[in-house]
Design a protein around this motif. Sequence first.
Motif, PDB file in Angstrom:
ATOM      1  N   LYS A 142      33.163  74.630-117.825  1.00  8.86           N
ATOM      2  CA  LYS A 142      31.986  75.162-118.843  1.00  8.86           C
ATOM      3  C   LYS A 142      32.269  76.491-119.110  1.00  8.86           C
ATOM      4  CE  LYS A 142      27.048  75.959-119.355  1.00  8.86           C
ATOM      5  NZ  LYS A 142      26.363  76.368-118.402  1.00  8.86           N
ATOM      6  N   GLN A 143      32.423  77.407-118.385  1.00  9.40           N
ATOM      7  CA  GLN A 143      32.817  79.006-118.664  1.00  9.40           C
ATOM      8  C   GLN A 143      34.313  79.111-119.662  1.00  9.40           C
ATOM      9  OE1 GLN A 143      31.749  77.941-115.587  1.00  9.40           O
ATOM     10  NE2 GLN A 143      29.836  78.628-115.497  1.00  9.40           N
ATOM     11  N   VAL A 144      35.191  78.246-118.752  1.00 13.36           N
ATOM     12  CA  VAL A 144      36.406  78.256-119.584  1.00 13.36           C
ATOM     13  C   VAL A 144      36.318  77.913-121.149  1.00 13.36           C
ATOM     14  CG1 VAL A 144      38.652  76.991-119.899  1.00 13.36           C
ATOM     15  CG2 VAL A 144      38.061  77.855-117.494  1.00 13.36           C
ATOM     16  N   SER A 145      35.816  76.753-121.280  1.00  6.96           N
ATOM     17  CA  SER A 145      35.289  76.415-122.808  1.00  6.96           C
ATOM     18  C   SER A 145      34.471  77.333-123.346  1.00  6.96           C
ATOM     19  CB  SER A 145      34.485  75.010-122.401  1.00  6.96           C
ATOM     20  OG  SER A 145      33.667  74.641-123.805  1.00  6.96           O
ATOM     21  N   LEU A 146      33.662  78.104-122.798  1.00  2.00           N
ATOM     22  CA  LEU A 146      32.808  79.218-123.595  1.00  2.00           C
ATOM     23  C   LEU A 146      33.949  80.323-123.942  1.00  2.00           C
ATOM     24  CD1 LEU A 146      29.819  79.650-121.429  1.00  2.00           C
ATOM     25  CD2 LEU A 146      29.717  78.898-123.687  1.00  2.00           C
ATOM     26  N   LEU A 147      34.471  80.664-122.987  1.00  2.00           N
ATOM     27  CA  LEU A 147      35.619  81.891-123.345  1.00  2.00           C
ATOM     28  C   LEU A 147      36.528  81.326-124.520  1.00  2.00           C
ATOM     29  CD1 LEU A 147      36.252  82.819-119.712  1.00  2.00           C
ATOM     30  CD2 LEU A 147      35.117  84.121-121.429  1.00  2.00           C
ATOM     31  N   GLN A 148      37.027  80.142-124.346  1.00  2.00           N
ATOM     32  CA  GLN A 148      37.919  79.737-125.320  1.00  2.00           C
ATOM     33  C   GLN A 148      37.620  79.401-126.713  1.00  2.00           C
ATOM     34  OE1 GLN A 148      39.454  75.917-123.372  1.00  2.00           O
ATOM     35  NE2 GLN A 148      41.495  76.689-123.386  1.00  2.00           N
ATOM     36  N   ASN A 149      36.180  79.035-126.785  1.00  2.00           N
ATOM     37  CA  ASN A 149      35.815  78.913-128.163  1.00  2.00           C
ATOM     38  C   ASN A 149      35.098  80.108-128.821  1.00  2.00           C
ATOM     39  OD1 ASN A 149      36.370  76.359-128.462  1.00  2.00           O
ATOM     40  ND2 ASN A 149      34.653  75.748-126.959  1.00  2.00           N
ATOM     41  N   GLY A 150      34.934  80.986-127.865  1.00  2.00           N
ATOM     42  CA  GLY A 150      34.496  82.589-128.474  1.00  2.00           C
ATOM     43  C   GLY A 150      32.967  82.831-127.939  1.00  2.00           C
ATOM     44  N   VAL A 151      32.884  84.075-127.484  1.00  2.00           N
ATOM     45  CA  VAL A 151      31.599  84.447-127.114  1.00  2.00           C
ATOM     46  C   VAL A 151      31.314  85.620-128.044  1.00  2.00           C
ATOM     47  CG1 VAL A 151      31.777  83.853-124.634  1.00  2.00           C
ATOM     48  CG2 VAL A 151      32.640  85.987-125.574  1.00  2.00           C
ATOM     49  N   MET A 192      34.100  89.878-122.616  1.00  2.00           N
ATOM     50  CA  MET A 192      34.081  88.482-122.882  1.00  2.00           C
ATOM     51  C   MET A 192      33.474  87.905-121.358  1.00  2.00           C
ATOM     52  SD  MET A 192      37.698  87.706-124.660  1.00  2.00           S
ATOM     53  CE  MET A 192      37.570  85.724-124.718  1.00  2.00           C
ATOM     54  N   PHE A 193      33.946  88.375-120.319  1.00  2.00           N
ATOM     55  CA  PHE A 193      33.321  87.810-119.097  1.00  2.00           C
ATOM     56  C   PHE A 193      31.925  88.215-118.807  1.00  2.00           C
ATOM     57  CE2 PHE A 193      37.563  87.031-117.758  1.00  2.00           C
ATOM     58  CZ  PHE A 193      37.542  85.675-117.240  1.00  2.00           C
ATOM     59  N   GLU A 194      31.515  89.602-119.288  1.00  2.00           N
ATOM     60  CA  GLU A 194      30.155  89.936-119.058  1.00  2.00           C
ATOM     61  C   GLU A 194      29.401  89.106-119.985  1.00  2.00           C
ATOM     62  OE1 GLU A 194      28.856  94.024-120.590  1.00  2.00           O
ATOM     63  OE2 GLU A 194      30.239  94.222-119.113  1.00  2.00           O
ATOM     64  N   ALA A 195      29.612  88.805-121.002  1.00  2.00           N
ATOM     65  CA  ALA A 195      29.079  87.859-121.810  1.00  2.00           C
ATOM     66  C   ALA A 195      28.509  86.507-121.491  1.00  2.00           C
ATOM     67  CB  ALA A 195      29.458  87.652-123.170  1.00  2.00           C
TER      68      ALA A 195
END
Length: 241
Positions: A142-151, A192-195
């Motif tokens: 889920k986190q990988v997908s969030l980072l991939q799609n943009g935060v 990005m990780f913080e987000a």
Amino acid sequence: MERLQKVIANSGYTSRRKAEELIQAGKVKVNGQVVREMGVRVTSRDTIAVEGYILKNEEKEYYLLNKPRGIITSTNDELGRKTVTDFIATTKRIYPVGRLDYDTTGVLLLTNDGELTNLLIHPRNSIDKIYIAKVKGLVGKKQVSLLQNGVMLDGVKTAKAKVRVKKYDKKTDTSLVELCIHEGKNHQVKKMFEAIGYTVLKLRRDQFCFLRVDDLKAGSYRKLSPKEVKKLYFEATKNDK
Ligand code: URA
């Protein structure tokens, strides 16, 4: 014949926008005469002085440094701390291409070629950067997908990224994550990780464009080959073609 503001920017003195401001402010002289209008064309035979500093047609140098932790990415420091340029033995006025945080390690390019620098850091030219981040906790699909799609960072969504989890260490509860991004916002990876609620413990840049750290030890550097410089120009201008 090239435009004055472009020649100033290409010398590495400052950005093109700042060069325009300096011209308008009457701080630029061509052959001893103040030039305030935009778009004046000059040749390599003209003497250009910006704020009293005469631009030289210097031979260009290109270095790849494996930046160590605990060093600032700057040409000088008001507190006298060591900076990335102190690692390179040269008499030329070189500077870093972009920025790595004080505690980030890895590939950093340094040069006195302002034209290439401006091309490489311009967002339009989408230069890939690969980072390896050690983060606290388990990074799942889920986190990988969030980072991939943009935060969302400061109200702006980050561009699509390539992200993969390389390893999860159960004992220390840390994940090793590889991210390929082409933007270069301040502290981008950490933010990005913080987000998504994670903290970056360690960050290393493994690759900038096609250039990798390979077996360079932290604090060591090498010169780029003419072929590598040519390839960097190609990569940084391919969106124009
Ligand atoms: N992203 C960060 O957070 N820090 C860096 O040094 C580079 C990218």
